[in-house]
Every structure is written in structure tokens, then in C-alpha cells.
Enzyme design. Sequence first.
Site, PDB file in Angstrom:
ATOM      1  N   GLU A 178     -55.486  14.145  13.477  1.00 29.07           N
ATOM      2  CA  GLU A 178     -54.916  12.972  14.170  1.00 29.07           C
ATOM      3  C   GLU A 178     -53.487  13.216  14.668  1.00 29.07           C
ATOM      4  O   GLU A 178     -52.539  12.523  14.260  1.00 29.07           O
ATOM      5  CB  GLU A 178     -54.936  11.760  13.234  1.00 29.07           C
ATOM      6  CG  GLU A 178     -56.330  11.332  12.852  1.00 29.07           C
ATOM      7  CD  GLU A 178     -56.369  10.062  12.011  1.00 29.07           C
ATOM      8  OE1 GLU A 178     -55.358   9.700  11.398  1.00 29.07           O
ATOM      9  OE2 GLU A 178     -57.433   9.418  11.965  1.00 29.07           O
ATOM     10  N   GLU A 389     -64.075  12.266  11.420  1.00 32.42           N
ATOM     11  CA  GLU A 389     -63.927  11.176  10.451  1.00 32.42           C
ATOM     12  C   GLU A 389     -64.566   9.903  10.974  1.00 32.42           C
ATOM     13  O   GLU A 389     -64.363   9.541  12.137  1.00 32.42           O
ATOM     14  CB  GLU A 389     -62.442  10.856  10.189  1.00 32.42           C
ATOM     15  CG  GLU A 389     -61.742  11.825   9.314  1.00 32.42           C
ATOM     16  CD  GLU A 389     -60.294  11.437   9.055  1.00 32.42           C
ATOM     17  OE1 GLU A 389     -59.986  10.232   8.990  1.00 32.42           O
ATOM     18  OE2 GLU A 389     -59.480  12.361   8.924  1.00 32.42           O
TER      19      GLU A 389
HETATM   20  C1  BGP Z   1     -57.254   8.731   8.735  1.00 35.03           C
HETATM   21  C2  BGP Z   1     -56.775   9.908   7.943  1.00 35.03           C
HETATM   22  C3  BGP Z   1     -57.501  10.162   6.667  1.00 35.03           C
HETATM   23  C4  BGP Z   1     -58.072   8.938   5.982  1.00 35.03           C
HETATM   24  C5  BGP Z   1     -58.564   7.877   6.922  1.00 35.03           C
HETATM   25  C6  BGP Z   1     -58.900   6.549   6.288  1.00 35.03           C
HETATM   26  O1  BGP Z   1     -56.184   8.225   9.501  1.00 35.03           O
HETATM   27  O2  BGP Z   1     -56.880  11.095   8.707  1.00 35.03           O
HETATM   28  O3  BGP Z   1     -56.716  10.982   5.881  1.00 35.03           O
HETATM   29  O4  BGP Z   1     -57.400   8.542   4.890  1.00 35.03           O
HETATM   30  O5  BGP Z   1     -57.680   7.633   7.985  1.00 35.03           O
HETATM   31  O6  BGP Z   1     -57.747   5.798   6.112  1.00 35.03           O
HETATM   32  P1  BGP Z   1     -57.375   5.092   4.753  1.00 35.03           P
HETATM   33  O7  BGP Z   1     -57.450   6.164   3.728  1.00 35.03           O
HETATM   34  O8  BGP Z   1     -56.024   4.585   4.951  1.00 35.03           O
HETATM   35  O9  BGP Z   1     -58.375   4.030   4.573  1.00 35.03           O
END
Ligand code: BGP
Length: 491
Positions: A178, A389
Site C-alpha cells: 500500500e 488483501e
Molecule cells: C491494510 C494493511 C494490513 C492490514 C489491513 C487491515 O491497510 O496493509 O496490514 O492490517 O489493512 O486493516 P486493519 O488491520 O486495520 O483492520
Amino acid sequence: MSKATFPKDFLWGGATAAYQCEGAWKEDGKGFAVTDLLTAGTREIPRIFTPEEKENTYYPAKQAIDHYHHYKEDIALFAEMGFKVYRMSISWVRIFPNGDDEIPNQKGLEFYHKIFQECKKYGIEPLVTISHHDVPLALALKQDGWLSRKTISAFVNYCETIFKEYKDEVKYWIVFNEINMMTSYFGDIYTGGILSNGTTHLDIAHASEEALSADKMKKRFKALHHQFVACAKVVEIGHKINEQFKIGSMVAADAHYPYSCNPVNVIAAQKSMRRIWYCADVMVRGEYSYVADSYLMDQGICLTDLDITVEDKAILQAGTIDFLALSYYTSGCHAVDEVHETTAGNFSLGVANPYLKKSDWGWVFDPQGLRWMLNELYGRYNIPLFIAENGLGAVDEIGEDGKIHDPYRMQYLDNHVSAMREALEDGVNLMGYTWWGPIDLISASTGEMKKRYGFIYVDRDNEGNGSLKRIRKDSFYRYQEIIKTNGACVK
Ligand code: BGP
């Protein structure tokens, strides 16, 4: 017309990041990443960055889910689900504890050899994220992380080291997770290590005017430019080390819609997509696009503020990525004509969509948005895409039968698999899909364990208590079936 099916070699799997799952934060010579020193928060209480370890403070990264010591068990469970690919990140500070050390830490190198050997045992292809929220603390303290050009050479050296070390074990790489997170104020901590901006409290939804001042934005975009240059250099070097390498990079690509057909809202939504295009254009096309300057002007700065050199431009041209990875969780709407309730996500996403339901953390469910986004990206770039993701963070309870029944997660999964299939029907070239957090891990935005994404439950709570026992949820078996049937079981 017959329905498209998933390609035979489609890469189904799951994704994790080192600081959210490994734990063992000082073990075997590891140094600190900036994100190791984030306290635990909740949806209401922001995580706080402390430049040094404070006594009597709980840091979730310290032990996380202790994947460092449970990796064999965890990878065996991934294999049981039928994973074709495991997306994980190498922790820069396990390899170079200060980020720019003379020689790499052998113990760190050995750990990832063990991970890759374990994957190989089950025929799982590793997909390595090289930088996932882990700027070395030492570089942040010494030179403001990515704001300094010196960080480019430190990073390139780290990449060259791991490329050479793992060239026969790893084929797929994502240089930056990201990368467009750097366009937001919390990018100071998660991806930039820009400590001079003074960001400590990470309240993602509420950035103050001061946090978004032109002076601070300039530093972020300079740091981002350095990351682009580093990414391009690394792609070129990687291909020389092994021409079989497929090297991609990643953007957070949640969908942006106009709240209504009022043209001012349509333009607002189109503009908000520039947060994605600004970054992906450089990495895919090798140059800043025509909208870059106008996008920067909206932040109070301009391209000439970034000190882009002639040499930088040549580097960007020479090192374009092989595939574009994306995260997709949710969507938001844009309204400039009226005031509406805002929505939540891993970025600020504007107004909540009245047609869609929300998760416990306020992220709306929008599988159609995934199809839409894949088409937007593929139509613009025409290179293979990888969903690195996608997932649902929810509260899971262990039932009286000792099991975890999570129909909401199965529904979310099915709906997104179905949307992917529709995108394939549209003609999108999609290489694979890695569910975020196939095993419960630490939430990036809140630091909680309670926000669970996994198909595998981990017995650990928000305060760090629990046996760390792994338990298969109902969704474990659903994903297993989806992979086994290559998506065909999803209607
Ligand atoms: C993205 C990141 C991840 C992950 C995901 C979910 O932005 O790359 O590392 O954590 O979001 O977010 P969260 O963990 O805040 O729910």
C-alpha cells in the site's frame, strides 16, 4: 455465454505481515521497526507511537501471535486449506537491525529460509512483501526515514541482499505494501518513518488541519518520491539477479463513488481516485502522470517541491513493475454539496453508502466495488493484477460446542469470490487472491486482537492474554472448499 472460471494456475492463499504476526520482537538480533512501538488502541482510542520502549506499556507487536515460534503449525494449517500461495513480509530489521548495517543478521536470514522450506514442503509458493509497515526505527531517528535519500540506498542494499539470498526459493515479490498510504498523515508512522512531522496519535478518521499542513504534506510526498525511485531500482536489480522474478508493488485500492449524480460530486469522486493513480501511474508507466501536479496542488504543494532529478526520471522509466497488487476492503462516497455521515476504512473514504451494510468497525461491505475496481485498474494499466488483501475484521466468539461459527465471514468471502469471477468474465487478467489475515493477527489500525480476520482463531486477547492455541473456524472449511473447486463451489 458460459461463465468464466478461475484460471487453472490461479494463486489462492492468504496474506500476513511480519510485525502483525511474528512477535519475538527482540529475538535473534532483530532491531525495532517504527511500528513495533505502537501501543494498543481500539476503534475509539487511537494507537500511540512512542519513540522508545516505555515501561508498563503494552505493545501488541512484542509477541503478536508468536508466528515466529508457531510458523510450522501455521503453515501446516494453510496447507490444509489448500493454499497455493502464502503472502508474508520479511522484516527489514530482522535482516538489518538498524536498516543500514554493514552485514546482514544471519539469524534473520535463516528464519525466512525456514519459512520458505516449510512452504516448499507443501507446494506453497511464497509471495514476499519487502516493505510492509516496517521502517527501521534507527533510520527514522537518524534521518527521518524515507524523507532522506540515504534511505533509498539502505533499502536497495536490503533488497539486493534478500534477492540474492532467496533467489532459488522465491519468485513473486511485492516491493511496497500500500505505497499510497504515504499520502495520508498516518503514513508518517506506518510507511515513512518521518518523525519530524511529530505524528504520534493515529486517529485515522480524524486528521487535524495541522497534521495536513502543506509543510508536512511536502515531506510525505518527497518521501513517497524516494520510495518510487527505490521501487524502480529494486525492480531492475531483481530482474538481473533472477530473470524469472515477478516483481510487483501495491496500492490500497478501495472504491470511490460519487454520492449522487450531482456533477460536483462526480468530480469529487474522480479526484479522490488520484490517491491511487498518482502512485500506480509512476510504478506501472514509469512516470508521473498529467494529473500529478494538480493532485499535489490540492495538498498545497507542487511537483517542483519534490526535487525530482533527471537521473530519478531515468530510473523510474527503467524499473516498471511486472504486476500491480492491490488491497480491497471497502468503498466510500463523495459528496461536496451536502453533509452526510462519514464511513470508516484503512483510509478516510468520505461518506457512507446508504445502500450498503457495515462491519463492526464501520467498514462497508461492497463486493461489487471489487469488480468495479479491478476493471478500473486493468482498463488503465493492462498489466496482471493481484488481490494481495481482502477480508473481514469481525468479533468472533467461541461457541458452547467449542467451535467458532462465522457465517458472516463465509458470506463476505463468497461474495468477493463471486465478484472476482465477474471481473474475470469482464476480461480482467487476475493472477491470484490472498485473503488478509488467514489466521487472526494484530489489527494495523487499532492494534486489537478482537478485530479478527482469520479462518484460524488464535486464543489471545487485546491485552495479550491467552494460550495462543489455534482453532479452525467454520470459514476454514469454506475456503478449503473454494480452493479445492477452484472457485466453482461459489454460486
Ligand atoms: C491494510 C494493511 C494490513 C492490514 C489491513 C487491515 O491497510 O496493509 O496490514 O492490517 O489493512 O486493516 P486493519 O488491520 O486495520 O483492520
